[in-house]
Design a protein around this motif. Structure first.
Motif, PDB file in Angstrom:
ATOM      1  N   MET A   1    -101.147  -2.283 -65.631  1.00  0.00           N
ATOM      2  CA  MET A   1    -100.246  -2.177 -66.787  1.00  0.00           C
ATOM      3  C   MET A   1    -100.197  -0.742 -67.316  1.00  0.00           C
ATOM      4  SD  MET A   1     -98.275  -4.326 -68.515  1.00  0.00           S
ATOM      5  CE  MET A   1     -97.617  -4.766 -70.125  1.00  0.00           C
ATOM      6  N   ASN A   2    -101.275   0.015 -67.116  1.00  0.00           N
ATOM      7  CA  ASN A   2    -101.293   1.396 -67.611  1.00  0.00           C
ATOM      8  C   ASN A   2    -100.217   2.257 -66.959  1.00  0.00           C
ATOM      9  OD1 ASN A   2    -103.403   0.851 -69.333  1.00  0.00           O
ATOM     10  ND2 ASN A   2    -104.989   1.590 -67.943  1.00  0.00           N
ATOM     11  N   ILE A   3    -100.038   2.090 -65.641  1.00  0.00           N
ATOM     12  CA  ILE A   3     -99.015   2.859 -64.937  1.00  0.00           C
ATOM     13  C   ILE A   3     -97.627   2.458 -65.435  1.00  0.00           C
ATOM     14  CG2 ILE A   3     -97.910   3.237 -62.694  1.00  0.00           C
ATOM     15  CD1 ILE A   3    -100.480   4.764 -63.003  1.00  0.00           C
ATOM     16  N   ILE A   4     -97.425   1.171 -65.654  1.00  0.00           N
ATOM     17  CA  ILE A   4     -96.139   0.686 -66.166  1.00  0.00           C
ATOM     18  C   ILE A   4     -95.857   1.288 -67.532  1.00  0.00           C
ATOM     19  CG2 ILE A   4     -94.999  -1.375 -67.089  1.00  0.00           C
ATOM     20  CD1 ILE A   4     -96.156  -2.940 -64.747  1.00  0.00           C
ATOM     21  N   ARG A   5     -96.858   1.320 -68.394  1.00  0.00           N
ATOM     22  CA  ARG A   5     -96.670   1.876 -69.738  1.00  0.00           C
ATOM     23  C   ARG A   5     -96.430   3.388 -69.699  1.00  0.00           C
ATOM     24  NH1 ARG A   5     -97.627  -1.801 -73.599  1.00  0.00           N
ATOM     25  NH2 ARG A   5     -99.012  -3.572 -73.141  1.00  0.00           N
ATOM     26  N   ALA A   6     -97.059   4.062 -68.757  1.00  0.00           N
ATOM     27  CA  ALA A   6     -96.961   5.528 -68.701  1.00  0.00           C
ATOM     28  C   ALA A   6     -95.639   6.009 -68.122  1.00  0.00           C
ATOM     29  CB  ALA A   6     -98.114   6.094 -67.868  1.00  0.00           C
ATOM     30  N   ARG A   7     -95.012   5.169 -67.309  1.00  0.00           N
ATOM     31  CA  ARG A   7     -93.825   5.621 -66.585  1.00  0.00           C
ATOM     32  C   ARG A   7     -92.559   5.525 -67.450  1.00  0.00           C
ATOM     33  NH1 ARG A   7     -88.539   4.309 -65.065  1.00  0.00           N
ATOM     34  NH2 ARG A   7     -88.004   5.944 -63.601  1.00  0.00           N
ATOM     35  N   HIS A   8     -91.812   6.632 -67.513  1.00  0.00           N
ATOM     36  CA  HIS A   8     -90.526   6.691 -68.186  1.00  0.00           C
ATOM     37  C   HIS A   8     -89.539   7.445 -67.283  1.00  0.00           C
ATOM     38  CE1 HIS A   8     -93.522   6.493 -71.518  1.00  0.00           C
ATOM     39  NE2 HIS A   8     -92.664   5.614 -71.998  1.00  0.00           N
TER      40      HIS A   8
ATOM     41  N   LEU B   1     -72.876 -10.356 -68.169  1.00  0.00           N
ATOM     42  CA  LEU B   1     -72.236  -9.387 -67.282  1.00  0.00           C
ATOM     43  C   LEU B   1     -72.803  -8.001 -67.536  1.00  0.00           C
ATOM     44  CD1 LEU B   1     -68.538 -10.576 -67.638  1.00  0.00           C
ATOM     45  CD2 LEU B   1     -70.150 -11.121 -65.802  1.00  0.00           C
ATOM     46  N   GLY B   2     -72.890  -7.211 -66.485  1.00  0.00           N
ATOM     47  CA  GLY B   2     -73.426  -5.871 -66.645  1.00  0.00           C
ATOM     48  C   GLY B   2     -73.310  -5.074 -65.366  1.00  0.00           C
ATOM     49  N   PHE B   3     -73.909  -3.916 -65.383  1.00  0.00           N
ATOM     50  CA  PHE B   3     -73.836  -2.947 -64.296  1.00  0.00           C
ATOM     51  C   PHE B   3     -75.145  -2.968 -63.517  1.00  0.00           C
ATOM     52  CE2 PHE B   3     -74.412   1.689 -63.191  1.00  0.00           C
ATOM     53  CZ  PHE B   3     -73.498   1.699 -62.153  1.00  0.00           C
ATOM     54  N   CYS B   4     -75.065  -3.172 -62.201  1.00  0.00           N
ATOM     55  CA  CYS B   4     -76.263  -3.177 -61.334  1.00  0.00           C
ATOM     56  C   CYS B   4     -77.282  -4.224 -61.762  1.00  0.00           C
ATOM     57  CB  CYS B   4     -76.898  -1.792 -61.322  1.00  0.00           C
ATOM     58  SG  CYS B   4     -75.901  -0.525 -60.540  1.00  0.00           S
ATOM     59  N   THR B   5     -76.815  -5.375 -62.228  1.00  0.00           N
ATOM     60  CA  THR B   5     -77.734  -6.392 -62.758  1.00  0.00           C
ATOM     61  C   THR B   5     -78.636  -6.996 -61.691  1.00  0.00           C
ATOM     62  OG1 THR B   5     -75.918  -7.987 -62.581  1.00  0.00           O
ATOM     63  CG2 THR B   5     -76.314  -7.011 -64.745  1.00  0.00           C
ATOM     64  N   LYS B   6     -78.169  -7.079 -60.446  1.00  0.00           N
ATOM     65  CA  LYS B   6     -79.016  -7.642 -59.390  1.00  0.00           C
ATOM     66  C   LYS B   6     -80.141  -6.683 -59.015  1.00  0.00           C
ATOM     67  CE  LYS B   6     -75.682 -10.849 -57.348  1.00  0.00           C
ATOM     68  NZ  LYS B   6     -74.955 -11.233 -56.097  1.00  0.00           N
ATOM     69  N   ILE B   7     -79.843  -5.382 -59.013  1.00  0.00           N
ATOM     70  CA  ILE B   7     -80.907  -4.402 -58.789  1.00  0.00           C
ATOM     71  C   ILE B   7     -81.932  -4.508 -59.919  1.00  0.00           C
ATOM     72  CG2 ILE B   7     -81.468  -1.938 -58.709  1.00  0.00           C
ATOM     73  CD1 ILE B   7     -78.803  -1.467 -57.317  1.00  0.00           C
ATOM     74  N   ASP B   8     -81.443  -4.581 -61.141  1.00  0.00           N
ATOM     75  CA  ASP B   8     -82.334  -4.713 -62.301  1.00  0.00           C
ATOM     76  C   ASP B   8     -83.196  -5.966 -62.199  1.00  0.00           C
ATOM     77  OD1 ASP B   8     -81.214  -2.420 -63.309  1.00  0.00           O
ATOM     78  OD2 ASP B   8     -79.984  -3.426 -64.822  1.00  0.00           O
ATOM     79  N   LEU B   9     -82.618  -7.063 -61.712  1.00  0.00           N
ATOM     80  CA  LEU B   9     -83.388  -8.301 -61.576  1.00  0.00           C
ATOM     81  C   LEU B   9     -84.562  -8.105 -60.623  1.00  0.00           C
ATOM     82  CD1 LEU B   9     -83.563 -11.305 -62.362  1.00  0.00           C
ATOM     83  CD2 LEU B   9     -82.152 -11.818 -60.345  1.00  0.00           C
ATOM     84  N   GLY B  10     -84.327  -7.405 -59.521  1.00  0.00           N
ATOM     85  CA  GLY B  10     -85.422  -7.115 -58.601  1.00  0.00           C
ATOM     86  C   GLY B  10     -86.496  -6.260 -59.240  1.00  0.00           C
ATOM     87  N   ILE B  11     -86.077  -5.280 -60.049  1.00  0.00           N
ATOM     88  CA  ILE B  11     -87.027  -4.393 -60.734  1.00  0.00           C
ATOM     89  C   ILE B  11     -87.919  -5.185 -61.682  1.00  0.00           C
ATOM     90  CG2 ILE B  11     -87.232  -2.510 -62.404  1.00  0.00           C
ATOM     91  CD1 ILE B  11     -84.640  -1.338 -61.206  1.00  0.00           C
ATOM     92  N   VAL B  12     -87.314  -6.033 -62.516  1.00  0.00           N
ATOM     93  CA  VAL B  12     -88.121  -6.760 -63.512  1.00  0.00           C
ATOM     94  C   VAL B  12     -88.990  -7.821 -62.849  1.00  0.00           C
ATOM     95  CG1 VAL B  12     -86.543  -6.265 -65.411  1.00  0.00           C
ATOM     96  CG2 VAL B  12     -86.236  -8.371 -64.099  1.00  0.00           C
ATOM     97  N   LYS B  13     -88.515  -8.416 -61.758  1.00  0.00           N
ATOM     98  CA  LYS B  13     -89.357  -9.358 -61.017  1.00  0.00           C
ATOM     99  C   LYS B  13     -90.617  -8.660 -60.500  1.00  0.00           C
ATOM    100  CE  LYS B  13     -86.281 -13.001 -59.270  1.00  0.00           C
ATOM    101  NZ  LYS B  13     -85.781 -13.652 -58.030  1.00  0.00           N
ATOM    102  N   TYR B  14     -90.448  -7.439 -60.006  1.00  0.00           N
ATOM    103  CA  TYR B  14     -91.621  -6.715 -59.518  1.00  0.00           C
ATOM    104  C   TYR B  14     -92.613  -6.464 -60.640  1.00  0.00           C
ATOM    105  CZ  TYR B  14     -94.833  -3.503 -57.455  1.00  0.00           C
ATOM    106  OH  TYR B  14     -96.014  -2.922 -57.036  1.00  0.00           O
ATOM    107  N   HIS B  15     -92.146  -6.061 -61.803  1.00  0.00           N
ATOM    108  CA  HIS B  15     -93.046  -5.830 -62.930  1.00  0.00           C
ATOM    109  C   HIS B  15     -93.805  -7.101 -63.283  1.00  0.00           C
ATOM    110  CE1 HIS B  15     -92.068  -1.843 -65.074  1.00  0.00           C
ATOM    111  NE2 HIS B  15     -91.680  -1.735 -63.812  1.00  0.00           N
ATOM    112  N   PHE B  16     -93.089  -8.211 -63.367  1.00  0.00           N
ATOM    113  CA  PHE B  16     -93.729  -9.477 -63.726  1.00  0.00           C
ATOM    114  C   PHE B  16     -94.807  -9.846 -62.708  1.00  0.00           C
ATOM    115  CE2 PHE B  16     -94.396 -13.986 -64.003  1.00  0.00           C
ATOM    116  CZ  PHE B  16     -94.274 -14.284 -65.356  1.00  0.00           C
TER     117      PHE B  16
END
Length: 214
Positions: A1-8, A190-205
């Protein structure tokens, strides 16, 4: 979680090359990801043209000479898969002392090899940032999930991790559901690049909880 919090997200970079040992670590990881998932992700080093040839201002990447090109066979699942493994690479980049930014349209033509039947979904700038980026506004746990009192602590922790994930224009258009020990996630709205975003948040979870998301 530290790496997740540190990354911007970082859009301005120092004119410094990435060291050979770090390149090797990233190249080896990309090779393994491509082999395991039938992808064609590539890292382009010392290549400044991609970000210098586009005359834009908003969201422009400055001073960056390196990027990850997220390429794979065209399919309905490609964007989500690219999001998932792209974010794995983003957090590895952060762990190695570099910075990064997901880049969708604010770049010129990359020099990645895109074969027939493949698609370059987006790219990720990488390098040594002028700063470490900054926090951004975020939705609440209950806005992006069905979390309720009495749900497992790990579910809330996983949702908190998703809220720290990068999404296109910070839209956070996803929704997680907990049901009898299982977790699913979907695009919401509806949104922009929502499927890419879904993959990103799944990885975080999954990274934080170890629980597979449907």
């Amino acid at each position: 979680m530290n790496i997740i919090r540190a990354r911007h997200s970082v859009r301005q970079y120092k004119d410094l090359p990435i060291e050979k040992n770090i390149r090797q670590i990233l190249d080896d990881l990309v090779t393994q990801i491509n082999k395991d998932n039938n992808l064609h992700i590539q890292i382009l080093y010392d290549e400044p043209d991609c970000f210098n040839r586009l005359n834009i201002h908003y969201g422009k990447i400055k001073g960056c000479n390196n990027y990850i090109s997220l390429v794979g066979p065209k399919s309905d699942k490609l964007d989500e898969t690219i999001g998932y493994y792209g974010e794995l690479l983003v957090l590895k980049v952060q762990e190695l002392g570099l910075n990064s930014c997901w880049v969708y349209l604010t770049h010129g033509e990359s020099k990645a090899v895109v074969n027939q039947g493949e698609k370059e979904a987006c790219i990720i700038s990488i390098g040594y940032g002028l700063d470490q980026g900054k926090d951004r506004r975020s939705k609440s746990v209950k806005e992006v999930s069905n979390y309720q009192d009495g749900f497992p602590d790990w579910f809330r922790l996983g949702i908190e991790a998703t809220l720290l994930a990068p999404t296109a224009i910070n839209q956070q258009k996803y929704y997680f559901e907990y049901n009898d020990g299982e977790v699913s996630a979907k695009v919401k709205g509806l949104g922009f690049c929502t499927k890419i975003d879904l993959g990103i948040v799944k990885y975080h979870f999954e990274r934080v909880t170890g629980i597979k998301v449907k």
